[in-house]
Design an enzyme around this catalytic site. Structure first.
Site, PDB file in Angstrom:
ATOM      1  CG  ASP A 144      -1.818   1.171   1.312  1.00 37.25           C
ATOM      2  OD1 ASP A 144      -2.408   1.541   0.280  1.00 37.25           O
ATOM      3  OD2 ASP A 144      -1.944   1.760   2.405  1.00 37.25           O
ATOM      4  CG  LEU A 145       1.525   5.710  -1.880  1.00 39.15           C
ATOM      5  CD1 LEU A 145       2.985   5.433  -2.199  1.00 39.15           C
ATOM      6  CD2 LEU A 145       0.860   6.495  -3.008  1.00 39.15           C
ATOM      7  CG  ASP A 146      -1.596   7.595   0.926  1.00 37.59           C
ATOM      8  OD1 ASP A 146      -0.556   7.916   0.346  1.00 37.59           O
ATOM      9  OD2 ASP A 146      -2.727   7.972   0.567  1.00 37.59           O
ATOM     10  CB  THR A 195       0.140  11.407   1.248  1.00 37.53           C
ATOM     11  OG1 THR A 195      -0.659  10.216   1.168  1.00 37.53           O
ATOM     12  CG2 THR A 195       1.413  11.198   0.444  1.00 37.53           C
ATOM     13  CE  LYS A 249      -4.503   6.031   9.148  1.00 43.19           C
ATOM     14  NZ  LYS A 249      -3.640   5.415  10.173  1.00 43.19           N
ATOM     15  CB  SER A 307      -2.067   2.602  -3.736  1.00 40.59           C
ATOM     16  OG  SER A 307      -2.606   3.810  -3.235  1.00 40.59           O
ATOM     17  CB  ALA A 308      -7.510   3.235  -2.730  1.00 38.06           C
ATOM     18  CE  LYS A 366      -5.690  -1.314  -1.012  1.00 33.82           C
ATOM     19  NZ  LYS A 366      -4.548  -0.590  -0.415  1.00 33.82           N
ATOM     20  CD  GLU A 425      -3.398  -1.957   2.834  1.00 30.37           C
ATOM     21  OE1 GLU A 425      -3.486  -1.089   3.734  1.00 30.37           O
ATOM     22  OE2 GLU A 425      -3.807  -1.779   1.676  1.00 30.37           O
ATOM     23  CG  ASP A 426      -1.726   2.429   6.602  1.00 33.13           C
ATOM     24  OD1 ASP A 426      -2.213   2.074   5.495  1.00 33.13           O
ATOM     25  OD2 ASP A 426      -1.840   3.587   7.055  1.00 33.13           O
TER      26      ASP A 426
END
Length: 220
Positions: free
Chosen positions: A10-12, A18, A46, A115-116, A146, A170-171
């Site tokens: 995942d990104l963020d 961000t 999130k 990522s979304a 997701k 993932e966070d």
């Protein structure tokens, strides 16, 4: 026992942070609608899509809007967010990320983004992380957000591996659920009491290594 051949990130909140930019942009938009949007409320956003984020904000404010107006507001939010993102630098990469990505490349483990965010590629470019990735699957490539596993299943397909050969980082609860729904191993990044479905939870990627991945294989 599984053999891990690929890592999907995942990104963020995993690679870069961000979240503060998203929060500021959503809060400004919420204020224009007369909705009080707090950092606590922001936790619900999130890992979900832009449209779903706006739906949650409207739910908080007890409001509904026509679909056309919602899409326009999402674009307004994204425009403001991108002004902030355009100023990002490699200094905003989270701890441990670069070292772990380098170790994966050395071991020949494939790397993909799941990522979304529809701005994922721009963020990777601004932070100079793009060269590490073999595939990028983001909000432009998926229909279902997701916890649907679509983004990660497409990532596995793009890398030429099976879901069982992947581990997801993932966070967000929705992201962990997406990984498990796709029959993938999952490393949660954050708080163990929140990411309870993850196979293992770390505070950040300083706690990850190829050796720890191999330990995860043994437990699977």
């Amino acid at each position: 026992m599984r053999t891990i051949k690929a890592c999907l990130f995942d990104l963020d909140g995993v690679l870069v942070d961000t979240a503060v930019y998203h929060f500021k942009a959503w809060r400004r938009l919420a204020q224009t609608l007369g909705i009080d949007f707090t950092e606590h409320d922001n936790e619900r956003l999130k890992g979900v899509s832009r449209v779903r984020s706006l739906e949650i904000i409207l739910e908080i404010g007890g409001q509904t809007l026509p679909q056309e107006q919602m899409l326009a507001l999402c674009e307004q939010k994204n425009t403001e967010y991108l002004l902030d993102v355009a100023q990002m630098t490699p200094e905003e990469i989270l701890p441990g990320v670069v070292g772990f990505l380098k170790a994966l490349k050395t071991e020949g483990i494939k790397i993909a983004l799941g990522s979304a965010s529809k701005n994922a590629q721009l963020i990777l470019e601004r932070t100079q992380l793009l060269p590490y990735f073999d595939a990028i699957i983001d909000g432009r490539h998926v229909t279902n957000g997701k916890p649907d596993p679509e983004v990660f299943l497409k990532g596995a397909e793009a890398l030429g591996v099976t879901p069982q050969e992947c581990v997801v980082f993932e966070d967000a609860v929705a992201g962990v659920e997406a990984a498990k729904n796709g029959d993938m191993l999952c490393v949660g990044v954050g708080q163990p009491e929140v990411l309870i479905q993850a196979d293992v939870v770390v505070k950040d990627l300083t706690e990850m290594s190829v050796a720890r991945l191999r330990e995860l294989e043994q437990k699977a």
